[in-house]
Design a protein around this motif. Structure first.
Motif, PDB file in Angstrom:
ATOM      1  N   SER A  47      49.291  38.562  77.159  1.00  0.00           N
ATOM      2  CA  SER A  47      50.005  37.266  77.094  1.00  0.00           C
ATOM      3  C   SER A  47      50.721  37.086  75.764  1.00  0.00           C
ATOM      4  CB  SER A  47      49.039  36.092  77.331  1.00  0.00           C
ATOM      5  OG  SER A  47      48.366  36.226  78.565  1.00  0.00           O
ATOM      6  N   LYS A  49      53.317  36.272  73.043  1.00  0.00           N
ATOM      7  CA  LYS A  49      54.443  35.348  72.896  1.00  0.00           C
ATOM      8  C   LYS A  49      54.864  35.321  71.438  1.00  0.00           C
ATOM      9  CE  LYS A  49      52.879  32.066  76.447  1.00  0.00           C
ATOM     10  NZ  LYS A  49      52.437  30.651  76.642  1.00  0.00           N
ATOM     11  N   LEU A  51      57.118  32.655  69.228  1.00  0.00           N
ATOM     12  CA  LEU A  51      57.740  31.335  69.283  1.00  0.00           C
ATOM     13  C   LEU A  51      58.615  31.133  68.057  1.00  0.00           C
ATOM     14  CD1 LEU A  51      54.555  29.338  70.368  1.00  0.00           C
ATOM     15  CD2 LEU A  51      56.248  30.452  71.829  1.00  0.00           C
ATOM     16  N   LYS A  58      56.073  32.204  65.178  1.00  0.00           N
ATOM     17  CA  LYS A  58      54.639  32.167  65.429  1.00  0.00           C
ATOM     18  C   LYS A  58      54.345  33.172  66.529  1.00  0.00           C
ATOM     19  CE  LYS A  58      50.846  29.055  66.739  1.00  0.00           C
ATOM     20  NZ  LYS A  58      50.497  27.697  67.232  1.00  0.00           N
ATOM     21  N   GLU A  60      51.582  34.698  69.195  1.00  0.00           N
ATOM     22  CA  GLU A  60      50.376  34.318  69.927  1.00  0.00           C
ATOM     23  C   GLU A  60      50.057  35.369  70.975  1.00  0.00           C
ATOM     24  OE1 GLU A  60      50.663  29.411  69.935  1.00  0.00           O
ATOM     25  OE2 GLU A  60      51.035  30.558  71.777  1.00  0.00           O
ATOM     26  N   SER A  97      46.630  33.970  66.768  1.00  0.00           N
ATOM     27  CA  SER A  97      47.736  33.069  66.499  1.00  0.00           C
ATOM     28  C   SER A  97      48.020  33.065  65.003  1.00  0.00           C
ATOM     29  CB  SER A  97      47.404  31.647  66.969  1.00  0.00           C
ATOM     30  OG  SER A  97      48.447  30.757  66.671  1.00  0.00           O
ATOM     31  N   ALA A 129      63.114  37.856  69.356  1.00  0.00           N
ATOM     32  CA  ALA A 129      63.050  36.413  69.087  1.00  0.00           C
ATOM     33  C   ALA A 129      64.086  36.048  68.038  1.00  0.00           C
ATOM     34  CB  ALA A 129      61.661  36.006  68.625  1.00  0.00           C
ATOM     35  N   VAL A 215      65.137  25.407  70.979  1.00  0.00           N
ATOM     36  CA  VAL A 215      64.690  25.801  72.315  1.00  0.00           C
ATOM     37  C   VAL A 215      63.383  25.058  72.577  1.00  0.00           C
ATOM     38  CG1 VAL A 215      65.789  28.079  72.338  1.00  0.00           C
ATOM     39  CG2 VAL A 215      63.482  27.819  71.389  1.00  0.00           C
ATOM     40  N   LYS A 216      62.993  24.978  73.840  1.00  0.00           N
ATOM     41  CA  LYS A 216      61.812  24.187  74.180  1.00  0.00           C
ATOM     42  C   LYS A 216      60.537  24.736  73.556  1.00  0.00           C
ATOM     43  CE  LYS A 216      63.547  22.265  78.521  1.00  0.00           C
ATOM     44  NZ  LYS A 216      63.358  22.146  79.986  1.00  0.00           N
ATOM     45  N   THR A 217      60.506  26.041  73.290  1.00  0.00           N
ATOM     46  CA  THR A 217      59.297  26.650  72.724  1.00  0.00           C
ATOM     47  C   THR A 217      59.292  26.666  71.201  1.00  0.00           C
ATOM     48  OG1 THR A 217      60.339  28.834  72.912  1.00  0.00           O
ATOM     49  CG2 THR A 217      58.933  28.107  74.747  1.00  0.00           C
ATOM     50  N   ALA A 218      60.284  26.053  70.574  1.00  0.00           N
ATOM     51  CA  ALA A 218      60.368  26.080  69.110  1.00  0.00           C
ATOM     52  C   ALA A 218      59.171  25.387  68.476  1.00  0.00           C
ATOM     53  CB  ALA A 218      61.659  25.427  68.644  1.00  0.00           C
ATOM     54  N   ILE A 219      58.724  25.906  67.363  1.00  0.00           N
ATOM     55  CA  ILE A 219      57.550  25.350  66.674  1.00  0.00           C
ATOM     56  C   ILE A 219      57.930  24.341  65.604  1.00  0.00           C
ATOM     57  CG2 ILE A 219      56.076  27.338  67.132  1.00  0.00           C
ATOM     58  CD1 ILE A 219      56.761  28.358  64.311  1.00  0.00           C
TER      59      ILE A 219
END
Length: 416
Positions: A47, A49, A51, A58, A60, A97, A129, A215-219
Motif C-alpha cells: 500500500s 503512497k 503524498l 510524505k 506511507e 510514515s 510524485a 491535489v486532494k491528497t496534498a499534505i
C-alpha cells in the motif's frame, strides 16, 4: 562413408563438452553473487503512497509479512539523493510514515526498497510524485467578494463569487471582531456563496484569505495573504430616529400630528399647529409623513422637517421611498413646487423657495420630488471629506392642494 560418420561423432562430442563446460561456468558465476546459496529478498512495502506537499513529500505504507525488514530506503534523482528510514518491526502489521523535506517544487521519480539487517533488499518499487512551492503559490488568487453589507442590526452579510475549482481552492477564512471585542475565525467552504455573521463591531474591518490544496491528497494547505476589508455598504439607518412608518408623533390632534425626534418648523405645522405626520385619510395608509397644503390649510413656504447627525468622512446614500398610486407617484407635487429630499452641512436645511436649495453652498445633495418620478427614485448620494455634522430631511415650498406620503428613511455608507 565410414570416415564421414567418425567425423560427425567427433564433432558432436566436442559440442557436448563445450556445453557442459559452459553450464559449469554459469553455475559458478551464480554462486559468486549468491555466495554459494539462493538469492534472499525482503518483503516489499505494501500500500505504498507518496503524498505531495510544500517542497516536501510524505511517504506511507505497510510492512505486513516479512519480520526481518529493518529499514526503508528511498532514492531519487537517479540515486544521487536518498534517505534511510529505520523500521522497528512488531509481531503484526507495521505502518511506516515519514516526511522527506527540502524537495524544491518539481516532479520526482522515487525508487523504494526495504532491507534486512544482512543487507538483503526487496525488489524495487517505482513511484512518481510532484512537490509544490513558490510557482504554485504565485498562481493563487483570493476569492472575490460580490458585495458585503452591515445591516442596522449589526449583522454582516458577505456574498462571494464562485471560484475555479481546478486551482485547488476549497475554502475561505473570514476573521472578524464582534461587539464585545472578541475575534472570530470562520471557514467558509468554496461551495458556500453567502456568509452572515451576527453582532459585528461597527467601525472595524474584517480579514479574508483563501485556502488551496494543489491535489486532494496534498499534505500542506496553501493560503493567500490576509487582506483587511471594510463592509462595502454599512446600514446607518439606526442613526435616524423614528425612521419608518408607522411614524410616531410627539403630539397630535385628530388626523394630524408633529413627528417625534424630528425638528419641524412652523411652516410645516399648517394644520392648526400640527403637521408632518398623517394618521390616515382617503384610503392612504396611516402614520406616514405627509406635507399637505390646501383643502382649507395654508400653502407651505420654506417648510422643513429634519434631523442632525454626525458622520465620518465617506460616501453615503440617503433614501426615502414614497407612496405610489398606479403608475405614478401619489403626490400633487409639480414642477411649479420646490419639494426636496435634501442633505446639507450644518444643523439646518437650506430654504427651498425658488429652488435656491440647489445652489446653496451648504447643500451636499438633493432630489426634487415631483409627481412624475418613480416611487423608489428619491435617492441621494453624497460625500464628505471629514467628520462633520450634517442635516437630512425634507425642505419644501408648495402651492394649493399638494401632498406626498413618505414611507421611510434609510442611510448607508459606501466603502468601495
Amino acid at each position: 562413408m565410414k570416415n564421414l560418420r567418425n567425423i560427425l561423432i567427433t564433432a558432436f562430442a566436442t559440442i557436448l563438452i563445450v556445453l557442459v563446460h559452459s553450464c559449469s561456468s554459469n553455475a559458478d558465476d551464480y554462486l559468486k553473487f549468491t555466495e554459494g546459496g539462493a538469492i534472499s529478498y525482503t518483503g516489499k512495502m505494501d500500500s505504498l503512497k507518496i503524498l505531495p506537499g510544500r517542497d516536501r513529500i510524505k511517504i506511507e505504507g505497510l510492512i505486513i509479512s516479512d519480520p526481518k525488514v529493518s529499514e526503508l530506503r528511498v532514492y531519487w534523482d537517479t540515486k544521487k539523493d536518498s534517505v534511510v528510514i529505520p523500521i522497528n518491526r512488531t509481531s503484526g502489521v507495521d505502518m511506516v510514515s515519514t516526511f522527506i523535506e527540502n524537495l524544491p517544487e518539481n516532479i520526482y521519480n522515487f525508487e523504494v526498497k526495504t532491507f534486512d539487517a544482512k543487507g538483503n533488499s526487496s525488489v524495487s518499487q517505482y513511484i512518481t510524485a510532484q512537490t509544490y512551492g513558490t510557482r504554485y503559490q504565485a498562481s493563487l488568487t483570493d476569492r472575490k467578494i460580490v458585495n458585503s453589507s452591515l445591516s442596522s442590526d449589526l449583522s454582516l452579510t458577505i456574498n462571494f463569487a464562485t471560484m475555479d475549482l481546478t486551482t485547488g481552492a476549497f475554502a475561505t477564512e473570514i476573521v472578524y471582531t464582534d461587539g464585545s471585542d472578541v475575534e472570530h475565525t470562520i471557514t467558509v467552504p468554496v461551495t458556500q456563496n453567502q456568509l452572515v455573521v451576527p453582532n459585528y463591531k461597527i467601525g472595524s474591518k474584517f480579514k479574508q484569505r483563501s485556502l488551496f490544496l494543489p491535489v486532494k491528497t496534498a499534505i500542506d494547505t496553501f493560503y493567500t495573504d490576509f487582506v483587511s476589508k471594510d463592509p462595502q455598504v454599512i446600514d446607518l439607518t439606526y442613526l435616524i430616529k423614528n425612521n419608518k412608518r408607522p411614524f410616531v408623533a410627539s403630539s397630535f390632534s385628530g388626523r394630524w400630528g408633529t413627528l417625534a425626534d424630528w425638528t419641524t418648523n412652523d411652516a410645516c405645522k399648517n394644520h392648526d399647529g400640527y403637521g408632518g405626520i398623517d394618521f390616515g385619510c382617503c384610503g392612504n395608509p396611516p402614520a406616514t409623513i405627509n406635507l399637505e397644503s390646501g383643502w382649507g390649510s395654508p400653502v407651505i413656504t420654506n417648510g422643513k422637517i429634519y434631523q442632525t447627525i454626525t458622520l465620518e468622512a465617506g460616501t453615503y446614500i440617503f433614501n426615502a421611498p414614497l407612496l405610489a398610486s398606479g403608475s405614478g407617484l401619489n403626490s400633487g407635487y409639480t414642477l411649479s413646487d420646490y419639494v426636496y429630499l435634501a442633505v446639507a452641512k450644518g444643523s439646518i436645511l437650506p430654504d427651498s423657495s425658488g429652488g435656491v436649495l440647489e445652489t446653496d453652498p451648504s447643500t451636499l445633495g438633493f432630489k426634487r420630488i415631483v409627481n412624475t418620478m418613480n416611487s423608489e427614485s428619491a435617492v441621494i448620494t453624497f460625500t464628505i471629506t471629514q467628520s462633520e455634522q450634517i442635516t437630512l430631511g425634507i425642505s419644501t415650498t408648495q402651492g394649493n392642494e399638494r401632498y406626498g406620503h413618505f414611507l421611510s428613511f434609510s442611510l448607508f455608507k459606501k466603502n468601495n
